[in-house]
Design a protein around this motif. Structure first.
Motif, short mmCIF file in Angstrom:
data_model
loop_
_atom_site.label_atom_id
_atom_site.label_comp_id
_atom_site.label_asym_id
_atom_site.label_seq_id
_atom_site.Cartn_x
_atom_site.Cartn_y
_atom_site.Cartn_z
N ARG A 108 0.83 -1.23 0.00
CA ARG A 108 0.00 0.00 0.00
C ARG A 108 0.85 1.27 0.00
N LEU A 109 1.99 1.19 -0.66
CA LEU A 109 2.86 2.35 -0.79
C LEU A 109 2.78 2.85 -2.23
N THR A 110 2.94 4.13 -2.41
CA THR A 110 2.86 4.70 -3.76
C THR A 110 4.25 4.80 -4.36
N PRO A 111 4.47 4.13 -5.51
CA PRO A 111 5.77 4.27 -6.16
C PRO A 111 5.92 5.66 -6.77
N VAL A 112 7.09 6.23 -6.61
CA VAL A 112 7.41 7.50 -7.29
C VAL A 112 8.62 7.20 -8.17
N PHE A 113 8.44 7.35 -9.47
CA PHE A 113 9.50 6.95 -10.39
C PHE A 113 10.52 8.07 -10.59
N CYS A 114 11.78 7.71 -10.39
CA CYS A 114 12.90 8.61 -10.61
C CYS A 114 13.63 8.10 -11.86
N ASP A 115 14.20 8.99 -12.63
CA ASP A 115 14.87 8.58 -13.87
C ASP A 115 16.21 7.89 -13.55
N ILE A 116 16.77 7.27 -14.58
CA ILE A 116 18.02 6.50 -14.43
C ILE A 116 19.18 7.21 -15.12
N HIS A 333 4.91 2.18 -17.55
CA HIS A 333 4.00 2.03 -18.70
C HIS A 333 2.77 1.20 -18.33
N PHE A 334 2.84 0.43 -17.27
CA PHE A 334 1.73 -0.48 -16.96
C PHE A 334 0.47 0.34 -16.68
N ASP A 335 -0.68 -0.19 -17.12
CA ASP A 335 -1.96 0.54 -16.98
C ASP A 335 -2.18 1.05 -15.57
N PHE A 336 -1.82 0.22 -14.58
CA PHE A 336 -2.16 0.56 -13.20
C PHE A 336 -1.16 1.52 -12.57
N TYR A 337 -0.07 1.85 -13.24
CA TYR A 337 0.88 2.85 -12.70
C TYR A 337 0.98 4.08 -13.60
N ARG A 338 0.51 3.98 -14.85
CA ARG A 338 0.83 5.04 -15.82
C ARG A 338 0.21 6.40 -15.48
N ASP A 339 -0.85 6.40 -14.64
CA ASP A 339 -1.47 7.69 -14.29
C ASP A 339 -0.77 8.39 -13.13
N LEU A 340 0.20 7.76 -12.54
CA LEU A 340 0.96 8.45 -11.49
C LEU A 340 1.69 9.64 -12.11
N PRO A 341 1.73 10.78 -11.41
CA PRO A 341 2.42 11.94 -11.99
C PRO A 341 3.87 11.63 -12.38
N SER A 342 4.55 10.82 -11.57
CA SER A 342 5.96 10.54 -11.86
C SER A 342 6.15 9.60 -13.04
N ALA A 343 5.05 8.98 -13.52
CA ALA A 343 5.16 8.01 -14.62
C ALA A 343 5.17 8.69 -15.99
N ARG A 344 4.98 10.00 -16.02
CA ARG A 344 4.95 10.71 -17.31
C ARG A 344 6.28 10.54 -18.04
N PRO A 345 6.22 10.19 -19.33
CA PRO A 345 7.47 9.97 -20.08
C PRO A 345 8.45 11.13 -20.00
N GLU A 346 7.93 12.37 -19.94
CA GLU A 346 8.85 13.52 -19.91
C GLU A 346 9.62 13.59 -18.59
N ASN A 347 9.12 12.88 -17.58
CA ASN A 347 9.86 12.81 -16.30
C ASN A 347 10.97 11.77 -16.34
N LEU A 348 10.92 10.89 -17.35
CA LEU A 348 11.80 9.70 -17.36
C LEU A 348 12.49 9.52 -18.71
N PRO A 349 13.14 10.58 -19.24
CA PRO A 349 13.66 10.47 -20.61
C PRO A 349 14.69 9.35 -20.78
N GLU A 350 15.57 9.17 -19.81
CA GLU A 350 16.61 8.13 -19.97
C GLU A 350 16.02 6.73 -19.85
N ALA A 351 15.08 6.56 -18.95
CA ALA A 351 14.44 5.24 -18.82
C ALA A 351 13.66 4.92 -20.09
N GLU A 352 12.97 5.92 -20.64
CA GLU A 352 12.21 5.70 -21.88
C GLU A 352 13.16 5.28 -23.01
#
Ligand SMILES: Cc1ncc(COP(=O)(O)O)c(C=O)c1O
Length: 384
Positions: A108-116, A333-352
Motif C-alpha cells: 500500500r505504498l505509492t511508487p514514485v519513479f525517478c529517472d536512471i 507504462h503499466f496501466d495501473f501505474y501510468r497515471d501516477l504523476p511521476s510516470a509521465r514519459p517527460e519525467n523519465l527520458p533516460e528510462a524511456e
C-alpha cells in the motif's frame, strides 16, 4: 530471396540459444545430497540445509545477516514490512522487473519513479532529490544487470532526508567491490535466486539486513509472525525456503565460482567483439568492481546502427538467438501505474530511451566462446 532471408539462412543456429541457462549440479549429486533430508523427513521450516545455506550465502558475500526466502518478490515484500513503512511514497526507478514496483503496491505504498543514468541504467542521484516530498518514506534503487547503483550518492541524499534505503539486489549475486561488500549497504538488500539468475535455487531469494535486530524481525515476518508454539507476534506471511530448494542451493553454491568465471569470460569476449562498434554501447564498467556477468545488455542506437532494437530482436529470434528486451515495457507504462504523476514519459527520458534501445544477449557460464562469436557476427551483420 530477400536480404533478410539470406542473412537468416546464413546465421541461423540449429537449436535455440536462450538468453540464459541455469547452472545445475548432476542429478546424482542432487539426489545424494537429499538423502539426509529424506532420512530426517524435515522438508521445511529452517531445516539443516536451510540453515547451512543461509550462513554460507552471508559468508560468501561478506555480510552477517541473511534470511532465505521462497523467492525474491516475497523477500522484498517482507523487507519493506520489516522497516515499518506503513503508508506514503517510495522513490524507485521504472527500469526494472515488475516485482520491484509491485512489492510497493502490495504494501500500500505509492511508487514514485525517478529517472536512471544512461551509462548503467541505475537511479540517477542527480534527479533523486526532486522526487522526494513530505510523503516519502524510503528509497528503493535497483542494481541493474549486475552493475551497482551510485550508493554513495543515493545514501548521502537518503541520510539528509532521514530515509531508509532498500536495494533491489536481485542481479548482483557475487559482485565484488574493492570498497566493501555491496550487500552490506543500506538498510536491506534483496537477492533473487530465480532460475534465470547467476545463482539459483529454482525459486528463492534472500534479504540481507543491516543488523541482527532487523534480521530477527524479518525471520519472524517470513514465518507468519510465529514466535513460539502459542505466540504469534505480528501478521506475517509464509516466505520460507524449502529444504529441496536449499539443498539445490548448497550444490550450486559449490559450483558458483566456476559459473561466475565462465560468465566473466563470456562478458570479456562480448566486450572484445562489440566495444566501439558503430551504433552499439555496452554497459559502463566501474573501477574496482568485479562483475558477475548476470546479463549482457547492449544499447542499440537505431540512427547510428541503421536498424532499431526491435528489428534486431526479431531477426535474431528468427536466427534462433533468443535475446530479451529487459526492461520493456517500463513499470511506469503499466496501466495501473501510468497515471501516477511521476510516470509521465517527460519525467523519465533516460528510462524511456533505455526501454527502446537495450537488448540483452545470451550469457551463462557454460556458453562456449565460438557461440558468442556467432552471436556477435550476426549482430554486426544486421547493422544497416
Ligand atoms: C530486478 C528484479 N527484482 C526482483 C525480481 C523478483 O525476483 P523473484 O523472481 O525471485 O521473485 C527479479 C527477477 O526475477 C528481478 O530481476
Amino acid at each position: 530471396m530477400s536480404g533478410r532471408d539470406a542473412l537468416i539462412q546464413q546465421h541461423r543456429l540449429p537449436e535455440p540459444l536462450y538468453v540464459t541457462r541455469p547452472a545445475l549440479p548432476s542429478l546424482e549429486a542432487y539426489t545424494e545430497r537429499l538423502r539426509p533430508v529424506w532420512e530426517k523427513r524435515w522438508l521445511a521450516n529452517a531445516g539443516d540445509a536451510h540453515q547451512e545455506l543461509e550462513q554460507r550465502i552471508a559468508a560468501f558475500h561478506g555480510v552477517e545477516h541473511a534470511s532465505l526466502f521462497c523467492n525474491g518478490t516475497i523477500a522484498m515484500l517482507v523487507g519493506i514490512q520489516s522497516l515499518g513503512i506503513a503508508s506514503g511514497e517510495v522513490v524507485t526507478t521504472p527500469f526494472t522487473f515488475p516485482a520491484t514496483t509491485h512489492t510497493l503496491f502490495w504494501n500500500r505504498l505509492t511508487p514514485v519513479f525517478c529517472d536512471i543514468k544512461p551509462d548503467d541504467y541505475t537511479m540517477d542521484p542527480a534527479k533523486l532529490e526532486r522526487s522526494i516530498t513530505r510523503e516519502t518514506r524510503a528509497i528503493l534503487p535497483v542494481h541493474v544487470y549486475g552493475g551497482l547503483c551510485d550508493m554513495d550518492g543515493i545514501e548521502a541524499i537518503a541520510k539528509r532526508h532521514g530515509l531508509p534505503v532498500l536495494y533491489d539486489a536481485a542481479h548482483i549475486f557475487g559482485v565484488r567491490d574493492v570498497n566493501g561488500p555491496p550487500l552490506a549497504r543500506g538498510d536491506v538488500s534483496v537477492l533473487s535466486f530465480h532460475a534465470t539468475k547467476v545463482f539459483t535455487t529454482a525459486e528463492g531469494g534472500a534479504v540481507i539486513a543491516r543488523d541482527a535486530a532487523l534480521k530477527r524481525r524479518i525471520d519472524l515476518l517470513k514465518n507468519f509472525g510465529i514466535a513460539g508454539e502459542e505466540q504469534v507476534l505480528s501478521p506475517g506471511i509464509n516466505g520460507k525456503m524449502s529444504e529441496l530448494n536449499a539443498t539445490l542451493g548448497l550444490l550450486n553454491l559449490d559450483g558458483v565460482e566456476a559459473e561466475l568465471e565462465g560468465r566473466r569470460a563470456v562478458l570479456r569476449r562480448y566486450r572484445e567483439r562489440l566495444t566501439g562498434e558503430r551504433g552499439l554501447t555496452l554497459l559502463s564498467e566501474h573501477r574496482g568492481i568485479t562483475p558477475n556477468g548476470a546479463y549482457m545488455p547492449v544499447r542499440i542506437d537505431a540512427a547510428a546502427f541503421g536498424r532499431s532494437r526491435d528489428e534486431v530482436h526479431e531477426t535474431m529470434r528468427a536466427c534462433n538467438v533468443i535475446t530479451r528486451k529487459y526492461f520493456f515495457p517500463l513499470c511506469s507504462h503499466f496501466d495501473f501505474y501510468r497515471d501516477l504523476p511521476s510516470a509521465r514519459p517527460e519525467n523519465l527520458p533516460e528510462a524511456e530511451r533505455a526501454a527502446r534501445e537495450v537488448l540483452c544477449l545470451p550469457i551463462y557460464g557454460a556458453l562456449e566462446l565460438p557461440l558468442v562469436d556467432r552471436v556477435c557476427d550476426l549482430l554486426l551483420a544486421l547493422r544497416g
